[in-house]
Design an enzyme around this catalytic site. Structure first.
Site, PDB file in Angstrom:
ATOM      1  N   GLY A 110       0.606  -1.198   0.308  1.00  0.00           N
ATOM      2  CA  GLY A 110      -0.186  -0.392  -0.170  1.00  0.00           C
ATOM      3  C   GLY A 110       0.855   1.507  -0.255  1.00  0.00           C
ATOM      4  N   GLY A 112       2.455   2.861  -2.231  1.00  0.00           N
ATOM      5  CA  GLY A 112       1.918   3.332  -3.697  1.00  0.00           C
ATOM      6  C   GLY A 112       3.831   3.619  -4.642  1.00  0.00           C
ATOM      7  N   LEU A 113       4.546   2.523  -4.296  1.00  0.00           N
ATOM      8  CA  LEU A 113       5.677   2.086  -5.096  1.00  0.00           C
ATOM      9  C   LEU A 113       5.908   0.771  -5.903  1.00  0.00           C
ATOM     10  CD1 LEU A 113       8.657   2.992  -2.266  1.00  0.00           C
ATOM     11  CD2 LEU A 113       7.916   4.865  -3.614  1.00  0.00           C
ATOM     12  N   GLY A 114       4.204   0.630  -6.310  1.00  0.00           N
ATOM     13  CA  GLY A 114       4.559  -1.055  -5.809  1.00  0.00           C
ATOM     14  C   GLY A 114       5.040  -2.214  -6.185  1.00  0.00           C
ATOM     15  N   SER A 115       4.805  -2.270  -5.108  1.00  0.00           N
ATOM     16  CA  SER A 115       5.916  -2.877  -4.155  1.00  0.00           C
ATOM     17  C   SER A 115       5.190  -4.357  -3.734  1.00  0.00           C
ATOM     18  CB  SER A 115       5.545  -2.524  -1.772  1.00  0.00           C
ATOM     19  OG  SER A 115       4.712  -2.213  -1.940  1.00  0.00           O
ATOM     20  N   GLU A 148      -0.084 -12.460 -10.567  1.00  0.00           N
ATOM     21  CA  GLU A 148      -0.590 -11.720  -9.419  1.00  0.00           C
ATOM     22  C   GLU A 148      -2.491 -11.110  -9.955  1.00  0.00           C
ATOM     23  OE1 GLU A 148       0.151  -7.076  -7.201  1.00  0.00           O
ATOM     24  OE2 GLU A 148       1.237  -7.429  -8.695  1.00  0.00           O
ATOM     25  N   ASP A 160       3.812  -1.492 -12.809  1.00  0.00           N
ATOM     26  CA  ASP A 160       4.402  -1.879 -11.620  1.00  0.00           C
ATOM     27  C   ASP A 160       5.952  -3.205 -12.470  1.00  0.00           C
ATOM     28  OD1 ASP A 160       3.651  -0.134 -11.260  1.00  0.00           O
ATOM     29  OD2 ASP A 160       2.256  -1.535  -9.471  1.00  0.00           O
TER      30      ASP A 160
END
Length: 342
Positions: A110, A112-115, A148, A160
């Site tokens: 969550g 926002g860095l594409g984790s 995913e 991402d």
């Protein structure tokens, strides 16, 4: 034998959201992003017990089960199990080997860095190395997307996975039928250094589920809501403008594009911004920021700011007095990598 891997997290510079179906399928999507020196990590080793071990170090969850018992059920290790099942059932001919898999990330879900997607990419890269699977960057990214979005049914786009697999500054094109074109940019050193020196990355302290925001964006497109669709088209064109500003070293233009892109992004779904984000944005602009945006779907997570490097200290001090945290970040040219020990 032990295999380790890592893949970099990314900052979305422009065009985020246009990589999400159905917009990308119907209109084509353009995204400009860059990877940073924050990573997702994975380790795979043989399991002497004959069982499969899944360990998420971030959530401190450790699961052990017989290979035949592995499922896609929700839970802290779902991403790891999803990769294991896809690789075993589709690429290893149904053979489910007893292995121990451990994973963790430099950023929370969550963020926002594409984790989450980056975690899947680094797991795929680790499996590819462990089982000597001949997978290039496109194959790793597409496989991660399939796991995913299709196997696990998690909402989101495609940028991402491709950012994590390729690394660096990339202009990406997304079309129907999973057709993706990644255009790596050759950024001059002085442009790279100047932009990095004026970058401030700020965690709001609030992790959010991107699925709700992405689902709203997709629903707006399916329902033909004019304001949302027009905003997505503006985002798409701003990705092109961001690419041109980067290549030319026109950082004033880059800040203008980021500002207008953030305003367009907020028009694509109502939940992208909120009073907390507006307050942080106002604080940043009052202390030297030239541009601001939330990285990722919106609603919380990380925000990024562009300022004159001479104003960076003032901006960092102001943000440090708020409820969130400032992070150091540097651009990285390298995508996912895996290596063997022993």
């Amino acid at each position: 034998m032990i295999v380790r891997s890592r893949a970099p997290l990314r900052l979305g510079l422009a065009g985020g959201g246009t990589d999400v179906s159905p917009f990308s399928d119907e209109h084509g999507g353009f995204v400009m992003n860059v990877t940073i020196d924050k990573y997702a990590y994975a380790t795979i080793a043989a399991s002497d017990s004959g069982l499969v071990e899944f360990e998420s170090l971030d959530s401190q969850c450790h699961e052990t089960m017989a290979p035949a018992e592995v499922t896609l059920a929700p839970g802290p290790t779902q991403l790891i199990r999803g990769v294991y099942l896809r690789v075993a059932d589709r690429l290893l001919g149904g053979r489910r080997p007893p292995v121990r898999i451990r994973a963790h990330s430099d950023a929370p879900p969550g963020s926002g860095l594409g984790s989450s997607s980056t975690m899947v990419v680094t797991l795929v890269a680790a499996f590819a190395e462990y089982f000597s699977l001949a997978l290039g960057e496109y194959e790793i990214a597409q496989l991660a997307f399939d796991i995913e979005r299709k196997d696990l049914g998690l909402s989101g786009g495609k940028q991402d996975q491709y950012a994590a697999a390729f690394g660096g500054f990339n202009f990406m094109e997304f079309y129907a039928n999973d057709r993706v074109i990644v255009n790596p940019l050759r950024i001059k050193d002085w442009i790279w250094n100047e932009l990095e020196a004026g970058l401030v990355l700020y965690f709001t302290g609030v992790s959010r589920s991107s699925a709700m925001i992405i689902d709203e964006q997709a629903r707006n497109v399916r329902e033909g809501k004019t304001q949302s669709i027009e905003a997505m088209h503006r985002l798409k064109q701003e990705a092109v403008q961001m690419k041109e500003a980067l290549l030319r070293g026109d950082l004033a233009r880059l800040a203008d594009v980021m500002r207008s892109g953030w305003e367009a992004k907020k028009q694509s779904a109502s939940s992208i911004s909120n009073p907390m984000i507006d307050e942080i944005e106002a604080l940043a602009f009052a202390n030297g920021a030239h541009a601001a945006k939330v990285s990722g779907a919106g609603g919380g997570g990380f925000m990024m700011f562009i300022c004159d490097p001479g104003d960076r200290v003032r901006l960092v001090r102001a943000l440090s007095r708020s409820q969130g945290s400032v992070y150091d970040a540097h651009f990285t040219p390298h995508g996912a990598s895996a290596w063997r020990l022993g």
